[in-house]
Design a protein around this motif. Sequence first.
Motif, PDB file in Angstrom:
ATOM      1  N   GLY A   1     -11.571  45.199 -53.284  1.00  9.97           N
ATOM      2  CA  GLY A   1     -11.606  44.530 -51.998  1.00  9.97           C
ATOM      3  C   GLY A   1     -10.339  44.785 -51.208  1.00  9.97           C
TER       4      GLY A   1
ATOM      5  N   LEU B   1     -14.488  51.766 -50.509  1.00  9.26           N
ATOM      6  CA  LEU B   1     -14.847  50.349 -50.592  1.00  9.26           C
ATOM      7  C   LEU B   1     -15.903  49.998 -49.546  1.00  9.26           C
ATOM      8  N   LYS B   2     -15.751  50.517 -48.345  1.00  9.39           N
ATOM      9  CA  LYS B   2     -16.732  50.255 -47.299  1.00  9.39           C
ATOM     10  C   LYS B   2     -18.096  50.852 -47.649  1.00  9.39           C
TER      11      LYS B   2
ATOM     12  N   ASN C   1      -8.270  43.324 -47.314  1.00 12.47           N
ATOM     13  CA  ASN C   1      -8.203  42.644 -46.029  1.00 12.47           C
ATOM     14  C   ASN C   1      -7.594  43.588 -45.006  1.00 12.47           C
TER      15      ASN C   1
ATOM     16  N   ASP D   1     -12.072  40.889 -46.450  1.00 17.41           N
ATOM     17  CA  ASP D   1     -12.927  41.439 -45.401  1.00 17.41           C
ATOM     18  C   ASP D   1     -13.935  42.436 -45.963  1.00 17.41           C
ATOM     19  N   VAL D   2     -13.466  43.285 -46.859  1.00 21.76           N
ATOM     20  CA  VAL D   2     -14.328  44.269 -47.523  1.00 21.76           C
ATOM     21  C   VAL D   2     -14.238  43.995 -49.006  1.00 21.76           C
ATOM     22  N   GLU D   3     -15.373  43.778 -49.657  1.00 23.59           N
ATOM     23  CA  GLU D   3     -15.345  43.417 -51.075  1.00 23.59           C
ATOM     24  C   GLU D   3     -16.565  43.965 -51.791  1.00 23.59           C
TER      25      GLU D   3
ATOM     26  N   ILE E   1     -10.182  52.794 -48.741  1.00 26.85           N
ATOM     27  CA  ILE E   1     -10.907  51.907 -47.825  1.00 26.85           C
ATOM     28  C   ILE E   1     -12.292  52.469 -47.522  1.00 26.85           C
ATOM     29  N   ARG E   2     -12.375  53.766 -47.288  1.00 27.56           N
ATOM     30  CA  ARG E   2     -13.684  54.374 -47.008  1.00 27.56           C
ATOM     31  C   ARG E   2     -14.626  54.196 -48.193  1.00 27.56           C
TER      32      ARG E   2
END
Length: 450
Positions: A374, A311-312, A376, A55-57, A308-309
């Motif tokens: 990345g 990566l985004k 998911n 989803d994020v990569e 996550i932040r």
Amino acid sequence: MNSFESVTPEDIGRASQSFFSDRANVVAKNAVTAKGVRAVARVPERAAQNTTVFDVEVKAGGRTDQKRSGRCWMFASLNTMRMRTIERFGLKDFELSQAYPLFWDKLEKSNWFFENIIDTVDQPVSGRLVSFLLTDPVSDGGQWDMFKALVKKYGVVPKEAMPESASSSNTRDLDGYLTRFLRATAHRLRSSYEAGADVAELRVAKKDAMAKVYAMLVTCLGEPPARFDVRLRDKDDKLALAGSFTPQEFYQQAVGLNLDDYVSLISAPTADKPFGRTYTVSRLGNVVEAGGVRYLNLPPEALKQAAIRQLKAGLPVWFGCDVDQSFIQEEGIMDLDALAIDQLFGFEVMGGFDKAARLDYGESLMTHAMVLEGVNLSEEGRPTLWKVENSWGKDHAKDGFDTLADTWFDEYVYQVVVDRAHLEPADAEAFDSIEPIVLEPWDPMGALAR
């Protein structure tokens, strides 16, 4: 002391009868002796759940290969940095020299070792501290803060400016002979002190020894460039960067990362490490003037959300873990449920203690650094699976990358390095304001540097 009890023939007989009376044990024996434990314990249904779509990569460059060396922390650090160069200049691919920081790390670790030997000359060589210092004085391992110190002092260079050598691709002989020289010098320094030499005289001897260390490193790795020419072409084959640079100038021009913005978070739930506090490891470091390492200890969820932040925001995340736990290396799968070890043996092997106890009892520690590129996310926004850039070459696993189940993250990921902008405000304040608790030199949170 109580008398010890030996294993008797009767004990062996009962164990043998119990084992061979169970059909499953015999099947397991036949399979494992032919194929090995992990191959037989592999759970195909769980392995099939690993995906190659995220989803994020963050799109990375070509896969790198540390070969027969322990430079994972350098490769992970350089892989996070080179992505900035690739994006800044629109390059197809780009790689920074890994031999260059290796040279300076060995030099600085040698000086760090000598200074620690001089500092402990009045302690017994058989004591735990001096014995520990002598065990592995110049290993390939390291920590993010140690890499930051190298870059601040020496900069970086493109791989073409200092390519790999036989001794950087396989560091065994270099490490062995350098370690022998360092230990012999430590013996001479301690003997001189016992004969009446003071610290000033020991440091004169150290200077001579450091010149010999430099000579050994140049012999094995070549001399690092003080200045070099660069010509980088973008995806359209247009000249994107050209000129003559020092390593420090090239870092500022081509990478431009503010190293002080990046902080180390750990997650170690042992009784001696309350969450919300900062820690350092005694006598762990390389560049003397940079000091040692600094961590903020937080629950795993805090590490995940910060990662996550980042990566985004389009940036990869350096992390440290215990890589071989519940790991199918050929397929690049890190998953607690990918190997049915307990079912194979018929009793509890993987259980018996939690994350804290595994650290306390020597079952787990940081062994490898890689890059999260990345993730998911569930419908609720929680991570389920992570994509990992390894440094074992493009032929490893899935075109050079691994997958990491989120439950595995909870148990075996111990450190992430993120921009402080991605921390909760209270955590950022704690990292800066709280005086770090000093951990013992052999603490598992320092193991990646060993």
